[in-house]
Design an enzyme around this catalytic site. Structure first.
Site, PDB file in Angstrom:
ATOM      1  N   HIS A  40      42.937   8.496   3.940  1.00  0.00           N
ATOM      2  CA  HIS A  40      44.071   7.909   4.635  1.00  0.00           C
ATOM      3  C   HIS A  40      43.910   6.402   4.656  1.00  0.00           C
ATOM      4  O   HIS A  40      42.840   5.888   4.960  1.00  0.00           O
ATOM      5  CB  HIS A  40      44.153   8.425   6.075  1.00  0.00           C
ATOM      6  CG  HIS A  40      45.349   7.889   6.807  1.00  0.00           C
ATOM      7  ND1 HIS A  40      46.570   8.508   6.783  1.00  0.00           N
ATOM      8  CD2 HIS A  40      45.505   6.764   7.542  1.00  0.00           C
ATOM      9  CE1 HIS A  40      47.431   7.799   7.480  1.00  0.00           C
ATOM     10  NE2 HIS A  40      46.821   6.736   7.963  1.00  0.00           N
ATOM     11  N   ASP A  55      53.063  13.395  17.364  1.00  0.00           N
ATOM     12  CA  ASP A  55      52.959  12.081  16.729  1.00  0.00           C
ATOM     13  C   ASP A  55      54.316  11.623  16.207  1.00  0.00           C
ATOM     14  O   ASP A  55      54.662  10.449  16.279  1.00  0.00           O
ATOM     15  CB  ASP A  55      51.934  12.091  15.598  1.00  0.00           C
ATOM     16  CG  ASP A  55      51.825  10.702  14.972  1.00  0.00           C
ATOM     17  OD1 ASP A  55      51.468   9.759  15.710  1.00  0.00           O
ATOM     18  OD2 ASP A  55      52.149  10.546  13.786  1.00  0.00           O
ATOM     19  N   ARG A  93      56.977   4.451  19.898  1.00  0.00           N
ATOM     20  CA  ARG A  93      56.145   3.246  19.838  1.00  0.00           C
ATOM     21  C   ARG A  93      56.797   2.184  18.955  1.00  0.00           C
ATOM     22  O   ARG A  93      56.725   0.990  19.241  1.00  0.00           O
ATOM     23  CB  ARG A  93      54.755   3.591  19.292  1.00  0.00           C
ATOM     24  CG  ARG A  93      53.910   4.368  20.292  1.00  0.00           C
ATOM     25  CD  ARG A  93      52.714   5.005  19.602  1.00  0.00           C
ATOM     26  NE  ARG A  93      51.889   4.054  18.910  1.00  0.00           N
ATOM     27  CZ  ARG A  93      51.182   4.312  17.812  1.00  0.00           C
ATOM     28  NH1 ARG A  93      51.177   5.532  17.291  1.00  0.00           N
ATOM     29  NH2 ARG A  93      50.458   3.392  17.239  1.00  0.00           N
ATOM     30  N   SER A 138      46.958   8.734  16.489  1.00  0.00           N
ATOM     31  CA  SER A 138      48.091   9.064  15.610  1.00  0.00           C
ATOM     32  C   SER A 138      47.564   9.478  14.220  1.00  0.00           C
ATOM     33  O   SER A 138      47.921  10.526  13.678  1.00  0.00           O
ATOM     34  CB  SER A 138      49.003   7.836  15.505  1.00  0.00           C
ATOM     35  OG  SER A 138      49.866   7.941  14.420  1.00  0.00           O
ATOM     36  N   LYS A 150      46.899  13.713  12.655  1.00  0.00           N
ATOM     37  CA  LYS A 150      47.497  14.216  11.405  1.00  0.00           C
ATOM     38  C   LYS A 150      46.415  14.668  10.438  1.00  0.00           C
ATOM     39  O   LYS A 150      46.559  15.674   9.745  1.00  0.00           O
ATOM     40  CB  LYS A 150      48.374  13.125  10.772  1.00  0.00           C
ATOM     41  CG  LYS A 150      49.661  12.902  11.549  1.00  0.00           C
ATOM     42  CD  LYS A 150      50.486  11.763  10.998  1.00  0.00           C
ATOM     43  CE  LYS A 150      49.911  10.421  11.321  1.00  0.00           C
ATOM     44  NZ  LYS A 150      50.804   9.301  11.403  1.00  0.00           N
TER      45      LYS A 150
HETATM   46  N1  URA Z   1      49.696   4.827  10.807  1.00  0.00           N
HETATM   47  C1  URA Z   1      49.868   5.934  11.571  1.00  0.00           C
HETATM   48  O1  URA Z   1      49.947   7.038  11.041  1.00  0.00           O
HETATM   49  N2  URA Z   1      49.947   5.798  12.892  1.00  0.00           N
HETATM   50  C2  URA Z   1      49.865   4.604  13.517  1.00  0.00           C
HETATM   51  O2  URA Z   1      49.933   4.564  14.724  1.00  0.00           O
HETATM   52  C3  URA Z   1      49.691   3.453  12.732  1.00  0.00           C
HETATM   53  C4  URA Z   1      49.600   3.587  11.360  1.00  0.00           C
END
Ligand code: URA
Length: 433
Positions: free
Chosen positions: A82, A161, A168, A183, A187
């Site tokens: 990621h 999320d 947000r 967040s 995932k």
């Molecule tokens: N990427 C994400 O998936 N979440 C965040 O809060 C910031 C960047």
């Protein structure tokens, strides 16, 4: 329990209990806690932070708010990566095929671009026919057959999320370390892989502007993942300058293909090889040195390119794209942006470069905006390069001529030219984990 009390507690700097965090997330996803209370809580977190324990509990509550993928029908070790997001960041398109060509399974859920950052799904969809909306069954089948599949996140994966991120985004609470960590990690945990490599970006085009902030975020995420039983590592990589020479969907796919042929730009190739080696290392394919060699050989032998072609075909795209660049969409108009003085490029506002690409049509200002696959920027000069007045800094591409002026102005203002060369920055700062 009342959401009000939790907002009050966090506002005063208190730490919430696991039960209180579960109550908040469960109540928000279930519709009992309204957006305005969640927004107030997110702002309190922004100012007061969260303890490590709270961040871990929040991550787990969010991960469990929807479907948790079960990858047990996919044989072998499953590795995921990621990136915290950046400009010109097309690493997944190279690392995924490199790692998969060596037998480590890559079951990857990616996202779309918003604002100045691009998204892997948009990039892949610039290959005509490439489908990123797959059922769980198709996803598992392709990973088993090809070794890699890149699909979109379904609505049922981490709904907490999806709701909280949207909130947000409009309440100026994105750039909070515990909220970003939970967040991203919720995932990743819900996506089910055994090994997770994080690419935490730092610099002018990243959420984390300083190396210290990036390290803190990386350490926090690595700890959460290890607590959940995952093999974890993070690299802190540079995003002060766009990665590679291209920004924009089809242009970035072409650059990724060139890199898989061993003909990519030096910075992008180095970052991809190091990320791929770290993923292989986490997947226990050898020592770091052996994994570096494996990654290099996957490219020099053509195996990684072949895996990219097979993934493209399995996902409905034309695999000939790896040899025939005319398959990718091409912009109708282009324009050079030239240097206004002699000297050196002493700095670039990477976020500004990403915004320039968005203004050309390569990105979305709002989620519902349509993007132009052929739009973007080819950077001819980057930080450290010498320039002469009138020399091209970059070439802009779009199919809507009216977009050129704004894109050119934004890009030009993102370059800083000075009389002396700037000290070189490393592409990779540190490894955590
Ligand atoms: N990427 C994400 O998936 N979440 C965040 O809060 C910031 C960047």
């Amino acid at each position: 329990m009342r959401a009000y009390d939790m907002i009050e507690k966090k506002k005063r700097g208190g730490a919430l209990t696991r039960e209180e965090i579960d109550f908040l997330i469960h109540g928000y996803v279930g519709g009992e806690i309204p957006d305005y209370q969640m927004a107030a809580w997110a702002m309190a977190v922004y100012f007061q932070g969260m303890t490590e324990e709270e961040t871990g509990w929040l991550t787990m509550a969010m991960a469990r708010s929807g479907e948790m993928l079960d990858l047990s029908s996919i044989s072998g070790c499953k590795a995921d990566k990621h990136s915290t997001g950046g400009v010109g960041d097309k690493t997944t398109l190279v690392i995924g095929p490199v790692v998969a060509s060596l037998g480590v399974k890559v079951a990857k859920m990616s996202g779309r671009g918003l604002g100045h950052t691009g998204g892997t799904l948009d990039k892949l969809e610039s290959i005509p026919g490439f489908c990123t909306a797959l059922s769980d069954e198709e996803f598992y089948r392709i990973v088993n057959e090809v070794g890699i599949c890149i699909t979109g996140q379904t609505k049922s994966l981490v709904p907490a999320d999806q709701m909280l991120y949207a909130l947000r985004d409009v309440t100026a609470t994105v750039d909070s370390m515990p909220l970003i960590a939970s967040s991203i990690m919720s995932k990743k945990l819900a996506s089910g892989s055994d090994a997770i490599l994080l690419d935490v970006k730092t610099g002018s085009g990243a959420f984390m502007k300083t190396e210290a902030e990036a390290k803190a975020l990386a350490e926090c995420m690595v700890k959460i993942g290890k607590m959940a039983g995952k093999k974890m590592a993070a690299l802190i990589t540079d995003m002060d300058v766009p990665l590679g020479n291209t920004i924009g969907n089809a242009l970035e796919v072409q650059e990724a293909i060139d890199t898989l042929k061993g003909q990519g730009p030096e910075d992008f190739t180095q970052v991809c090889l190091e990320l791929a080696a770290n993923m292989l290392f986490l997947a226990e394919q050898g020592t770091m040195e052996q994994c570096r060699r494996l990654a290099e050989e996957a490219i020099s032998s053509g195996r990684a390119l072949e895996t990219f072609a097979r993934m493209t075909e399995a996902q409905g795209g034309n695999p000939d794209v790896v040899h025939d660049s005319s398959i990718l969409p091409k912009a109708a108009v282009s324009m050079e942006v030239t240097a206004e003085a002699d000297g050196y490029v002493i700095g670039m506002d990477a976020q500004g470069c990403g915004t320039a690409a968005m203004l050309l049509g390569a990105g979305r200002e709002k989620k519902e905006d349509q993007i132009q696959m052929d739009a973007g920027i080819l950077l001819r000069k980057k930080t450290g390069d010498a320039v002469k007045k009138g020399e091209p800094l970059a070439v802009l591409y779009t199919s809507q001529e009216g977009r050129l002026a704004d894109g050119a102005a934004k890009l030009l203002s993102s370059y800083r030219i000075g009389p002396d060369p700037a000290p070189a920055r490393p592409h990779i700062f540190a490894r955590i984990g």
